[in-house]
Design a protein around this motif. Structure first.
Motif, PDB file in Angstrom:
ATOM      1  N   SER A 182       0.844  -1.193   0.000  1.00  0.00           N
ATOM      2  CA  SER A 182       0.000   0.000   0.000  1.00  0.00           C
ATOM      3  C   SER A 182       0.881   1.245   0.000  1.00  0.00           C
ATOM      4  CB  SER A 182      -0.894   0.012   1.244  1.00  0.00           C
ATOM      5  OG  SER A 182      -0.105   0.251   2.403  1.00  0.00           O
ATOM      6  N   PHE A 183       0.265   2.374  -0.255  1.00  0.00           N
ATOM      7  CA  PHE A 183       0.976   3.659  -0.203  1.00  0.00           C
ATOM      8  C   PHE A 183       1.635   3.849   1.160  1.00  0.00           C
ATOM      9  CE2 PHE A 183       0.804   8.109   1.181  1.00  0.00           C
ATOM     10  CZ  PHE A 183       1.673   8.673   0.260  1.00  0.00           C
ATOM     11  N   HIS A 184       0.914   3.526   2.219  1.00  0.00           N
ATOM     12  CA  HIS A 184       1.420   3.760   3.563  1.00  0.00           C
ATOM     13  C   HIS A 184       2.560   2.810   3.921  1.00  0.00           C
ATOM     14  CE1 HIS A 184      -1.622   6.746   4.210  1.00  0.00           C
ATOM     15  NE2 HIS A 184      -2.498   5.908   3.690  1.00  0.00           N
ATOM     16  N   GLU A 185       2.540   1.589   3.393  1.00  0.00           N
ATOM     17  CA  GLU A 185       3.651   0.664   3.619  1.00  0.00           C
ATOM     18  C   GLU A 185       4.921   1.166   2.942  1.00  0.00           C
ATOM     19  OE1 GLU A 185       1.424  -3.629   4.052  1.00  0.00           O
ATOM     20  OE2 GLU A 185       1.630  -2.767   2.052  1.00  0.00           O
TER      21      GLU A 185
ATOM     22  N   ALA B   7      10.180   3.965   3.251  1.00  0.00           N
ATOM     23  CA  ALA B   7      11.033   5.088   2.849  1.00  0.00           C
ATOM     24  C   ALA B   7      11.515   5.874   4.062  1.00  0.00           C
ATOM     25  CB  ALA B   7      10.283   6.004   1.895  1.00  0.00           C
ATOM     26  N   ALA B   8      10.650   6.095   5.026  1.00  0.00           N
ATOM     27  CA  ALA B   8      11.033   6.826   6.242  1.00  0.00           C
ATOM     28  C   ALA B   8      12.088   6.055   7.032  1.00  0.00           C
ATOM     29  CB  ALA B   8       9.808   7.089   7.105  1.00  0.00           C
ATOM     30  N   ARG B   9      11.895   4.750   7.164  1.00  0.00           N
ATOM     31  CA  ARG B   9      12.872   3.935   7.905  1.00  0.00           C
ATOM     32  C   ARG B   9      14.225   3.918   7.199  1.00  0.00           C
ATOM     33  NH1 ARG B   9       8.511   0.299   8.239  1.00  0.00           N
ATOM     34  NH2 ARG B   9       9.591  -1.118   6.825  1.00  0.00           N
TER      35      ARG B   9
ATOM     36  N   GLU C  86      17.721   5.365   8.666  1.00  0.00           N
ATOM     37  CA  GLU C  86      18.877   4.466   8.771  1.00  0.00           C
ATOM     38  C   GLU C  86      20.081   5.035   8.033  1.00  0.00           C
ATOM     39  OE1 GLU C  86      20.010   0.180   6.948  1.00  0.00           O
ATOM     40  OE2 GLU C  86      18.108   0.282   8.031  1.00  0.00           O
ATOM     41  N   GLU C  87      19.860   5.553   6.839  1.00  0.00           N
ATOM     42  CA  GLU C  87      20.942   6.137   6.056  1.00  0.00           C
ATOM     43  C   GLU C  87      21.535   7.353   6.774  1.00  0.00           C
ATOM     44  OE1 GLU C  87      23.613   6.344   2.904  1.00  0.00           O
ATOM     45  OE2 GLU C  87      22.168   4.777   3.371  1.00  0.00           O
ATOM     46  N   ALA C  88      20.695   8.175   7.345  1.00  0.00           N
ATOM     47  CA  ALA C  88      21.170   9.349   8.078  1.00  0.00           C
ATOM     48  C   ALA C  88      22.014   8.928   9.275  1.00  0.00           C
ATOM     49  CB  ALA C  88      19.989  10.197   8.532  1.00  0.00           C
TER      50      ALA C  88
ATOM     51  N   LEU D 160      24.230  11.967  10.152  1.00  0.00           N
ATOM     52  CA  LEU D 160      23.473  13.162   9.778  1.00  0.00           C
ATOM     53  C   LEU D 160      22.300  13.334  10.723  1.00  0.00           C
ATOM     54  CD1 LEU D 160      23.314  12.608   5.924  1.00  0.00           C
ATOM     55  CD2 LEU D 160      24.889  14.082   7.165  1.00  0.00           C
ATOM     56  N   THR D 161      21.813  14.541  10.884  1.00  0.00           N
ATOM     57  CA  THR D 161      20.649  14.801  11.689  1.00  0.00           C
ATOM     58  C   THR D 161      19.412  14.699  10.812  1.00  0.00           C
ATOM     59  OG1 THR D 161      21.908  16.315  13.073  1.00  0.00           O
ATOM     60  CG2 THR D 161      19.512  16.477  13.200  1.00  0.00           C
ATOM     61  N   VAL D 162      18.432  13.952  11.289  1.00  0.00           N
ATOM     62  CA  VAL D 162      17.201  13.772  10.526  1.00  0.00           C
ATOM     63  C   VAL D 162      16.207  14.825  10.933  1.00  0.00           C
ATOM     64  CG1 VAL D 162      15.301  12.217  10.000  1.00  0.00           C
ATOM     65  CG2 VAL D 162      17.596  11.315  10.362  1.00  0.00           C
TER      66      VAL D 162
END
Length: 51
Positions: free
Chosen positions: A28-31, A36-38, A42-44, A49-51
């Motif tokens: 779904s869009f929300h999944e 993407a947020a996770r 994680e990359e930051a 880096l500060t998120v």
């Protein structure tokens, strides 16, 4: 601002129109948004880096 239902429905229509197929239930869009947020966080963290 868009209603959640409107965004989800538009995403579902676009996903179907793409012709892509999944084994099992399509995301779904929300999944995808949650993933993407996770990944962004994680990359930051990996790059100090500060998120």
């Amino acid at each position: 601002m868009f209603a959640k239902k409107t965004i989800s429905e538009a995403f579902m229509k676009a996903r179907r129109a793409s012709g892509l197929t999944w084994n099992g239930t399509a995301p779904s869009f929300h999944e995808i948004r949650s993933l993407a947020a996770r990944l962004y966080t994680e990359e930051a963290l990996l790059n100090n880096l500060t998120v």
